[in-house]
Design an enzyme around this catalytic site. Structure first.
Site, PDB file in Angstrom:
ATOM      1  N   ASN A 337       0.824  -1.213   0.000  1.00 52.52           N
ATOM      2  CA  ASN A 337       0.000   0.000   0.000  1.00 52.52           C
ATOM      3  C   ASN A 337       0.851   1.253   0.000  1.00 52.52           C
ATOM      4  O   ASN A 337       0.588   2.215  -0.735  1.00 52.52           O
ATOM      5  CB  ASN A 337      -0.911   0.004   1.231  1.00 52.52           C
ATOM      6  N   GLU A 373      -6.466  -6.963   5.031  1.00 50.65           N
ATOM      7  CA  GLU A 373      -5.956  -7.789   3.939  1.00 50.65           C
ATOM      8  C   GLU A 373      -6.089  -9.280   4.249  1.00 50.65           C
ATOM      9  O   GLU A 373      -5.507 -10.112   3.572  1.00 50.65           O
ATOM     10  CB  GLU A 373      -4.474  -7.453   3.668  1.00 50.65           C
TER      11      GLU A 373
END
Length: 462
Positions: A337, A373
């Protein structure tokens, strides 16, 4: 018993028309028959009059300046204080779509100008009788000690008003029927119901003409197709006076539809109103479906996971079948990210969810986003070997997908760590034990270097 003339004299009617001559004619006609009359020359003043002192019925013109009758009706039906007032449209508009629109927004009748005095009076009296009937039925449910008296009044009003309300029944978008109990001559128990009154809307549900249903004993047979105990529920309406209200699904050779019905005791039988709620039900089901899905990835959300793991645990416990759980985590997703940005991070999670979804084949298997996630796969009736095979298939597909991950210390592409736990559910353990073991296995997989699976058995130690 309440006489029809008493009903008329007690009624207050609001006439809404921008033509003074129409107001005079209608006012004279109704006043001579004992009605109290209020008048309004435009939509705004009619709304004020209706809210300040609600009438029993409104005669509403459609074509008026500034605010037409359709908008007046919509605002009245949107206000809790006035939504119950019956509205009869009186208009020179004679096209079918004008009438359909009037009924769609809440009108209960439609009179075309130029009107006949006898027709107007007949339709008004019909509605006043219906309103009085509703009031009497409500009193009956509130004051059970007057049940017999009110029942006779309701029966009298029903039979007296049958001819008057025929036009309303035929034009109603809702199905309306009156049913009479058929009792065993020896025991007195209700064995079926005979159709006394049935309108076209409800006849269409049976795919029959109204004339075919009147007087027939078809109700019990129809109910058994819907739900085995529904007939007994209608019997209870007649024997106790208790209102019955339910939704039901009905599938015929011609259609599949959802309906909502309300049944109230009427004499030695009941009156039932049925409304097609298919569009609303489909929307509700779609909203329920969306409420169980993760908004980003489209797989089941955490709430849906919690429900599914409890459900499948119970089922496998009953059937003594193995239940496996896989928890998987995107390796070094925070670094991904930070390096690629949140939009690319979202795209990565979507692709991972698609791989996991393709890994399961059975309707009972569940893929869920467990958090961030992290994903979960519930595998009912699956042993350790089966869960391992699915985990390795997932890892292989992730390598083939080859999503670039330059900041990963495992490899150059996105990888997953997977923790597997499985057991045959028993009385000594709980779903939370299975989740805890899968979580420990996932932690162990990360500790051993990630991009791998680790399997653990659920401990039964207390």
């Amino acid at each position: 018993m309440v006489a029809q003339s008493d009903i008329n004299r007690a009624g207050t009617i609001l006439i809404v028309d921008d033509k003074p001559e129409n107001l005079r004619v209608l006012s004279r006609m109704l006043t001579e028959r004992g009605y109290k009359v209020k008048k309004a020359i435009d939509g705004e003043s009619s709304l004020i009059a209706a809210k300040f002192n609600p009438p029993d019925l409104i005669l509403l013109d459609i074509k008026m300046p500034d605010m037409d009758g359709y908008e007046v009706c919509r605002q009245l039906k949107a206000d809790p204080k006035t939504k119950g007032i019956p509205i009869i449209f009186i208009s020179a508009l004679d096209e079918i779509f004008n009438k359909v629109e009037a009924f769609k927004i809440g009108g209960i009748d439609y009179i075309t100008k130029p009107f006949q005095e006898e027709e107007v009076i007949a339709r008004i009296e019909s509605q006043m009788v219906i309103q009085e009937q509703k009031r009497l039925l409500e009193i009956k449910h509130q004051k059970l000690r007057y049940e017999i008296k009110h029942r006779k009044e309701a029966e009298a009003i029903l039979y007296q008003s049958r001819a008057l309300i025929l036009s309303v029944l035929n034009s109603s978008l809702d199905g309306i029927a009156g049913m009479e109990a058929v009792r065993d001559t020896k025991t007195g128990k209700i064995i079926d119901f005979r159709c006394l009154v049935v309108n076209p809307a409800i006849a269409r549900i049976f795919n029959r003409e109204p004339e075919y249903l009147r007087g027939k004993l078809v109700f019990k047979r129809f109910l058994h197709k819907l739900k085995s105990n529904l007939f007994d529920a209608f019997v209870e309406v007649v024997e106790t006076g208790k209102l019955l209200e339910q939704d039901f699904y009905y599938e015929s050779p011609h259609s599949r539809s959802w309906y909502h019905f309300v049944a109230v005791k009427l004499g030695d039988g009941f009156a039932v109103t049925v409304r097609d709620i298919t569009d609303r039900k489909l929307m509700e089901l779609e909203l329920q479906r969306l409420a169980t899905l993760d908004g980003l990835t489209g797989v089941a959300n955490r709430r849906s996971f919690d429900t599914a793991i409890a459900r499948e645990w119970h089922r496998c416990f009953q059937e003594k079948k193995p239940l496996s759980l896989i928890l998987c985590d995107v390796d070094y997703f925070k670094k991904y990210n930070d390096f690629y940005g949140h939009q690319m991070g979202d795209d990565c999670l979507i692709k991972v969810a698609q791989v996991l979804t393709k890994a399961v084949k059975r309707p009972t298997d569940v893929v869920a986003r467990y958090g961030g996630e992290e994903f979960a796969i519930i595998l009912p009736n699956t042993n350790a070997e089966g869960a391992i095979a699915i985990s390795e298939w997932i890892r292989q597909k992730m390598r083939q997908l080859s999503i670039p991950h330059k900041t990963s210390t495992v490899g150059n592409s996105v990888t997953l760590s997977l923790g597997i736990a499985g057991q045959v559910p028993d009385s000594e353990t709980r779903p939370t034990d299975l989740i805890a073991e899968a979580d420990k296995a996932l932690y162990e997989a990360k500790k051993r270097g990630r991009d791998r699976h680790v399997i653990r058995a659920v401990s039964r130690e207390k």
